[in-house]
Design an enzyme around this catalytic site. Sequence first.
Site, PDB file in Angstrom:
ATOM      1  N   ASP A  25      43.484  42.543  47.474  1.00 52.54           N
ATOM      2  CA  ASP A  25      42.925  41.619  48.468  1.00 52.54           C
ATOM      3  C   ASP A  25      43.670  40.292  48.542  1.00 52.54           C
ATOM      4  OD1 ASP A  25      40.952  43.211  49.424  1.00 52.54           O
ATOM      5  OD2 ASP A  25      39.285  42.206  48.403  1.00 52.54           O
TER       6      ASP A  25
ATOM      7  N   LYS B 278      35.722  35.391  51.506  1.00 52.83           N
ATOM      8  CA  LYS B 278      35.805  36.193  52.739  1.00 52.83           C
ATOM      9  C   LYS B 278      34.591  37.094  52.856  1.00 52.83           C
ATOM     10  CE  LYS B 278      36.870  40.293  50.556  1.00 52.83           C
ATOM     11  NZ  LYS B 278      35.891  41.381  50.410  1.00 52.83           N
TER      12      LYS B 278
HETATM   13  O1  C5P Z   1      43.843  45.988  43.585  1.00 51.04           O
HETATM   14  P1  C5P Z   1      42.643  45.624  42.781  1.00 51.04           P
HETATM   15  O2  C5P Z   1      42.949  45.471  41.309  1.00 51.04           O
HETATM   16  O3  C5P Z   1      41.911  44.451  43.326  1.00 51.04           O
HETATM   17  O4  C5P Z   1      41.634  46.843  42.918  1.00 51.04           O
HETATM   18  C1  C5P Z   1      40.555  47.039  42.046  1.00 51.04           C
HETATM   19  C2  C5P Z   1      40.176  48.510  42.036  1.00 51.04           C
HETATM   20  O5  C5P Z   1      39.586  48.877  43.278  1.00 51.04           O
HETATM   21  C3  C5P Z   1      41.342  49.444  41.852  1.00 51.04           C
HETATM   22  O6  C5P Z   1      41.584  49.699  40.489  1.00 51.04           O
HETATM   23  C4  C5P Z   1      40.871  50.697  42.560  1.00 51.04           C
HETATM   24  O7  C5P Z   1      40.034  51.446  41.714  1.00 51.04           O
HETATM   25  C5  C5P Z   1      40.000  50.174  43.678  1.00 51.04           C
HETATM   26  N1  C5P Z   1      40.721  50.066  44.975  1.00 51.04           N
HETATM   27  C6  C5P Z   1      40.996  51.221  45.671  1.00 51.04           C
HETATM   28  N2  C5P Z   1      41.655  51.130  46.885  1.00 51.04           N
HETATM   29  C7  C5P Z   1      41.995  49.932  47.395  1.00 51.04           C
HETATM   30  C8  C5P Z   1      41.716  48.750  46.679  1.00 51.04           C
HETATM   31  C9  C5P Z   1      41.066  48.858  45.468  1.00 51.04           C
HETATM   32  O8  C5P Z   1      40.685  52.331  45.228  1.00 51.04           O
HETATM   33  N3  C5P Z   1      42.621  49.879  48.570  1.00 51.04           N
END
Ligand code: C5P
Length: 278
Positions: free
Chosen positions: A125, A8
């Site tokens: 995501d 994406k």
């Molecule tokens: O959810 P995911 O593990 O993909 O997110 C990776 C990191 O990105 C999280 O640990 C966080 O630090 C940051 N993040 C965030 N806010 C979001 C998505 C991700 O702060 N909406």
Amino acid sequence: MLARAFAKVNLTLEITGRRPDGYHELVSIMQTIDLADELELLPEGQLSLECDRSELATSDNLVLRAARVLGQTGTFRLRKRIPAAAGLGGGSSDAAAALRLLDAVYRLGLSAQQLAGAAAEVGSDVTFFLTGGTALVEGRGERVTALLDLKARWVVLLNPGLPLSTAAVFGELAPAEYGTGGVSRGYVSYLESVTPADLAAAPPLINNLEAAAERLAPAIVAARRRLREAGAEHILLSGSGPTLFGLAKDEDQARTLARKAGGLPARFVRREEALRLG
Ligand code: C5P
């Protein structure tokens, strides 16, 4: 059974605040593009993952996390094309493909809500990739509203070639760099007013993470210059980067820009194509 897990780009990404759980509230318009991994599920054996990039075949790979969330087993084979930690959603797309494959191969009959719940457990995501095409993404990333597919469009991708941690970029982001979500919502109004909507006439692209990502990875600044010198006009960071994309007028221009800048041409992928299983 085989799934193509498309990458994406974020046409908009506005961070509107920080949540008590440490995550950030965001508003984004995401679009699948035709750079894709291939994921195959063989319904046999214990849960395992083979990957042509062996360093990615670890137990924390999001494909295996997705299978564990559903409590399922099987042999996954993953062919990687999307660079990892690049802002293109590769790992998240693989995880969504794994959920859809498990549901189809084992005939689990999961509802859209159950799949979305599992996706949100795996990563912020992942939910978007259950919808694909053009979509509005809100909250932590788990609230996804399908939008009508944008008119076919070519872009050029330029990955500076170093991985960049999403958590590090969010950690670097200053509150002064937050947005309101207004640009993304303007897009939604525009997309609802014209069918099929063409990005050429749309409001400007925006990504609130650009400055933070560039502070952590100055290679992004050099890559942007390369794209601009090649002739790209509208250049934006995808997600938390470091991959940049530039909008092209057509396929020919995308190929020319890619050759001059050392990038990769890619086209938008519609929802119907993004969700096909074979
Ligand atoms: O959810 P995911 O593990 O993909 O997110 C990776 C990191 O990105 C999280 O640990 C966080 O630090 C940051 N993040 C965030 N806010 C979001 C998505 C991700 O702060 N909406």
